[in-house]
Design a protein around this motif. Sequence first.
Motif, PDB file in Angstrom:
ATOM      1  N   PRO A 284       4.018  -6.264  19.470  1.00  0.00           N
ATOM      2  CA  PRO A 284       2.881  -5.479  19.636  1.00  0.00           C
ATOM      3  C   PRO A 284       1.915  -5.631  18.423  1.00  0.00           C
ATOM      4  O   PRO A 284       2.454  -5.470  17.225  1.00  0.00           O
ATOM      5  CB  PRO A 284       3.278  -4.254  20.283  1.00  0.00           C
ATOM      6  N   GLY A 301       2.430  -2.540  23.742  1.00  0.00           N
ATOM      7  CA  GLY A 301       3.714  -2.488  23.683  1.00  0.00           C
ATOM      8  C   GLY A 301       4.137  -1.213  23.145  1.00  0.00           C
ATOM      9  O   GLY A 301       3.359  -0.202  23.083  1.00  0.00           O
ATOM     10  N   THR A 321       8.858  -3.374  21.472  1.00  0.00           N
ATOM     11  CA  THR A 321       8.968  -3.876  22.769  1.00  0.00           C
ATOM     12  C   THR A 321       7.669  -4.271  23.159  1.00  0.00           C
ATOM     13  O   THR A 321       6.596  -3.561  23.221  1.00  0.00           O
ATOM     14  CB  THR A 321       9.553  -2.796  23.649  1.00  0.00           C
ATOM     15  N   SER A 322       7.392  -5.558  23.511  1.00  0.00           N
ATOM     16  CA  SER A 322       5.963  -6.319  23.498  1.00  0.00           C
ATOM     17  C   SER A 322       5.776  -6.426  25.112  1.00  0.00           C
ATOM     18  O   SER A 322       6.440  -7.008  25.840  1.00  0.00           O
ATOM     19  CB  SER A 322       5.993  -7.570  23.034  1.00  0.00           C
TER      20      SER A 322
END
Length: 465
Positions: A284, A301, A321-322
């Motif tokens: 992200p 993200g 976390t994307s």
Amino acid sequence: MNRFYEQIYKSSPFTLANLLISLHNIRQYQIRHGGVYQKFLEYFRETEKWTSEEIENERIKRLRQLLLHTYRYSKYYHEKWADLKIDLAHLGWDEFRQLPVITREELQENVRDVYTIHPHKAIKFETGGTTGRTLLACFSPHNVQERFAMVDHFRSRFGFQFGEKTAWFTSKDILTAKDVSKNRFWRTDYKHNIQYYSTFYIQPQNVPYYIDNLNRYQPSFFSGITSSLAEVAQCGLKAGLKLNFKPKAVFPTADMLLKDDRDAMEAFYGCGVYDQYASSEGAPFITQCKNGHMHTELMSGIFEVLDCQQTPVNCGELVVTSFTSEGTPLIRYRIGDLIEMESGPVDCQSNFPIVKTIHGRTNDCVISRETGKLSVVNMVHSVKHVNGVLRFQIIQNELDSIQVKVVKTDEFKIGKDDIWLMKGLRTRLGNEMDIEIDYVDDIPREQNGKFRLIKNYCLEKNHIQ
């Protein structure tokens, strides 16, 4: 380019090679700016205005969708999460933090099982690690278009419009031996108004050719590898060379933007320098706002800053976390960078959290028994009071010793500046470290065109965290 197309390109005369670049980029433009690109461009413009509650609801919704998709289609994550007994469709933040983190090494070793789409159907991006081992990330067209919409949304804050003249400093192999022999270090995409400058030949003796061509081309925007843009600026300032036009903005990428580099670029290019952070494997985004602050782009993200016990901290390792890497899911991914969040109140219009400092790669640091782990941001100040240092690099092969390569100019005085240099290093590393200083004519870039200020092989050999 595929290999056959590249062979034709390399054997083509200069004018035809420029045409081939334009034809190649027409297809790339369709992939990157077609489909849902415009939809996401509007999405990012609108969500920037949302309330904190609206943002939170949207993020948890997108997170659940991502996790369900990943669990269904990724063999690796399905097996890794099988025994957790978490209801992904109704997952909250506490349940999310029960998911295990994944390292870059784990991702590389298991990447074929991580994929949720077949590589033959994917848009592929290859990223190189500090060990030289590459990672092939697979993206859906949907995700690629969303990522380019995010980048263009960020740049639009500072007047960027695709199609205006842009100077792009690239690490791609775009030149032939004939180009180099003629001091011609660029190629042109006339269709999209982009002039590509090779980053592999930016040396003091070549920079005047770069600047002369820039003055002929007169781009509105600069983009590309940070260290290359900075080196052109630094060499230009030192040589007394100037641009005969005023660009609108500089958008450095790929390398960490240091204060000295920003100052040099702003002085030479005569415009604002606007930073962003992401990664080729699909992390992200962190982007700069109009007020000069770096913000986590919450719609791209989830950002966690953790210590070595995976406890949330204000300054620590970034775990991401994307939302835009569904083909190669990055779920609680240890990307390998250290960041520090802003803890105090800051006057800014954006609701997105502010990143105070991006310290760089966790393994782009020097380890000292006396002073601990020192990042690039810290070590770059070793030359703060030293004249005539064009470039330097620190190499650590053993815990108790480092080699410092220095490219110096005539301004560097032995008996004065070498003493200041050693003092700057000792201040940060202590008195026990064995420091060898070597004066060299040049320090080569990596294969990806980037310049690494610190290369720590001690970390890799001893698995130091």
